[in-house]
Design an enzyme around this catalytic site. Structure first.
Site, PDB file in Angstrom:
ATOM      1  N   LYS A 269      44.924  46.975  37.165  1.00 42.73           N
ATOM      2  CA  LYS A 269      44.851  46.530  35.810  1.00 42.73           C
ATOM      3  C   LYS A 269      45.709  47.498  34.741  1.00 42.73           C
ATOM      4  O   LYS A 269      45.931  47.056  33.574  1.00 42.73           O
ATOM      5  CB  LYS A 269      43.526  46.818  35.157  1.00 42.73           C
ATOM      6  CG  LYS A 269      42.403  46.198  36.147  1.00 42.73           C
ATOM      7  CD  LYS A 269      42.367  44.397  35.748  1.00 42.73           C
ATOM      8  CE  LYS A 269      41.256  43.770  36.464  1.00 42.73           C
ATOM      9  NZ  LYS A 269      40.966  43.660  37.830  1.00 42.73           N
TER      10      LYS A 269
HETATM   11  C1  LIG Z   1      41.182  42.772  38.943  1.00 40.37           C
HETATM   12  C2  LIG Z   1      41.323  42.803  40.446  1.00 40.37           C
HETATM   13  C3  LIG Z   1      41.544  41.775  41.344  1.00 40.37           C
HETATM   14  C4  LIG Z   1      41.328  40.336  40.605  1.00 40.37           C
HETATM   15  O1  LIG Z   1      42.433  40.093  39.658  1.00 40.37           O
HETATM   16  P1  LIG Z   1      42.068  38.899  38.810  1.00 40.37           P
HETATM   17  O2  LIG Z   1      43.369  38.776  37.891  1.00 40.37           O
HETATM   18  O3  LIG Z   1      41.069  38.925  37.998  1.00 40.37           O
HETATM   19  O4  LIG Z   1      42.096  37.635  39.665  1.00 40.37           O
HETATM   20  C5  LIG Z   1      41.516  42.094  42.479  1.00 40.37           C
HETATM   21  N1  LIG Z   1      41.389  43.279  42.872  1.00 40.37           N
HETATM   22  C6  LIG Z   1      41.270  44.483  42.065  1.00 40.37           C
HETATM   23  C7  LIG Z   1      41.044  45.641  42.870  1.00 40.37           C
HETATM   24  C8  LIG Z   1      41.092  44.172  40.674  1.00 40.37           C
HETATM   25  O5  LIG Z   1      40.804  45.228  40.116  1.00 40.37           O
END
Ligand SMILES: *Cc1c(COP(=O)(O)O)cnc(C)c1O
Length: 494
Positions: free
Chosen positions: A111
């Site tokens: 993120k």
């Molecule tokens: C947010 C997240 C995801 C999923 O990503 P999206 O963009 O919501 O599909 C997968 N793995 C981790 C560790 C995340 O923090």
């Protein structure tokens, strides 16, 4: 050409990039989408750029012409000032799989890729719009968005941020990261409920007339740090280009060769950004979309039916525990050739009946490019162990899902196109599961971190150093039904 943004549900006047960032979500509850043709990029030129310049070129195709310099400053601040390693996203190898490590930002979560940039996009947009009200950022989190958003927005002038997380739906490390967050303008609230409850309450808050009136009275407005915000989505396009060029630079492929991407998915923002990259001319053949036991996306990509009437499971890959995958709405909009009326009908059906099914023509297009699969919790652990023993690469639980699903896909289809797996978390974010997977022993979280690094030699990210000792600053907890009234009282306190 004017670059306008509209809503996937067709009932939002056209707005520009800055308005889209600030507004966060469509006024009709839909998601904002670019209503212009994507710029086809010159791969040869881009392949020679560093991450900051690459990000500038990619992102500035989404903003008004005169905005390029502002975007460059924002990208420099986010990616070029030591918050990431110099390469930003290292691409490693686990056997024949290329692993793009998206977790080297300041909270050790993927993120960070977008949330390091979003506050800069937000402040530059506020300036462009001569906005004088304060912005209140709302974020629902399944663990990682919360911390990354807090870190990004802490002490950013003109903003405050409220994060809502499910009290027993995030990992111990994720919770400790959030509740120890410093900053004058931050608030972290645990909720009794799951991620979907938090996300739907936040979406409702944006549409609430009552909150709008209160906001106007208190000279504040609400915006979103979730991947429904265009400003979360488009920074994620950049690392698709970057990973591809890393393969070219390392002579693994030639410029122009097609590759596949495998994406551990939840809200589908990450995978959707890859589709944007493809529309901008990056040679991508297939996307392999990987899920855990909450396999609603797997079912959608194999049947064309999105059916949320099912049990919600808490798993060892909690960032992917999701039943309402918001960004899929954008994909459906693109695959329906921008037919907002149709998308609105699907979403109405999803709201009233919990299910919708796309028409055959739309599904045929989707199926052609998107493949999908899922892993059980046990399969996740086995995959971590097998991968470590066979290749020496240490996967976290989320990335393991991608790895395992990719292997299944390759075996079933015989498609051995070179593939980049997007790694979405450091193994040290979920150390108990990772340690148990490889060494068979259940340890408490902090012991697991120490022993995992001792035995595997993989270094603990700086972002997690000393986390155990951090003081807990946020203890508030509310019921899922109280989120809206909580937000209202926060607005009134401004
Ligand atoms: C947010 C997240 C995801 C999923 O990503 P999206 O963009 O919501 O599909 C997968 N793995 C981790 C560790 C995340 O923090």
């Amino acid at each position: 050409m004017e670059k306008k943004y509209i809503s996937t549900r067709n009932q939002q006047k056209e707005i520009n990039f800055y308005q889209a960032i600030v507004q966060g979500i469509g006024e009709d509850g839909g998601l904002l989408v670019p209503d212009f043709d994507f710029t086809k990029m010159d791969l040869d030129v881009l392949s020679k750029l560093n991450y900051v310049d690459l990000a500038t070129e990619v992102l500035s195709t989404f903003v008004p012409e005169e905005g390029k310099e502002l975007i460059h400053d924002a990208c420099l601040n986010a990616y070029g000032k030591g918050l990431f390693p110099e390469i930003v996203v290292p691409v490693k190898k686990a056997g024949d799989v290329y692993v793009a490590e998206l977790f080297h930002g300041q909270t050790a979560a993927f993120k960070d890729m977008a949330l390091s940039l979003l506050p800069y996009l937000m402040t530059l947009s506020l300036k462009q719009l001569k906005e004088e009200r304060e912005v209140m950022i709302l974020a629902a989190t399944s663990g990682d968005t919360g911390k990354a958003a807090l870190e990004g927005f802490k002490d950013v002038e003109g903003t405050c941020i409220k994060v809502f997380y499910p009290l027993d739906g995030v990992s111990a490390i994720q919770q400790q990261q959030m509740v120890s967050q410093t900053g004058k303008n931050v608030k972290v609230v645990g909720i009794h409920g799951n991620f979907d409850d938090a996300q739907s309450a936040v979406k409702k808050a944006f549409a609430s007339e009552e909150l709008k009136v209160a906001s106007d009275q208190h000279n504040v407005f609400l915006s979103s740090a979730n991947s429904i915000n265009v400003g979360r989505l488009i920074p994620q396009i950049v690392y698709y280009f970057h990973s591809y060029f890393e393969l070219v630079r390392n002579n693994e492929i030639k410029l122009g060769d097609k590759i596949n991407f495998c994406v551990p998915s939840g809200n589908f923002g990450n995978c959707l950004a890859g589709y944007f990259a493809k529309k901008m001319g990056l040679p991508i053949d297939k996307f392999v979309c990987a899920s855990n036991k909450n396999n609603i996306l797997t079912d959608f990509f194999t049947t064309g039916k999105y059916d949320a009437n099912r049990e919600f499971y808490k798993t060892n890959a909690p960032a992917m525990d999701i039943l309402v995958s918001s960004n899929l709405e954008r994909l459906v909009w693109f695959m329906s050739d921008g037919d907002g009326e149709k998308v609105r009908q699907y979403m109405d059906k999803l709201n009233s009946e919990g299910v919708y099914e796309v028409d055959d023509a739309t599904f045929a297009k989707i199926k052609d490019q998107f493949k999908a699969g899922c892993l059980s919790e046990d399969e996740i652990l086995t995959t971590i162990k097998t991968c470590f023993n066979e290749t020496g690469y240490l996967l976290d639980t989320h990335t393991a899902i991608g790895y395992g699903v990719l292997k299944q896909y390759q075996q079933e289809t015989g498609d051995h196109t070179k593939t980049v797996l997007l790694s979405t978390a450091s193994p040290y974010k979920f150390p108990e599961s990772v340690y148990q997977a490889i060494y068979g022993e259940e340890l408490d979280v902090y012991t697991a971190i120490d022993k995992l690094s001792e035995k595997t030699g993989v270094p603990v990210p700086q972002a997690l150093a000393g986390i155990k000792e951090r003081e807990v600053l946020h203890k508030e907890a509310i019921d899922k039904t109280e989120i809206i009234s909580f937000i209202k009282s926060e607005i009134e306190a401004m």
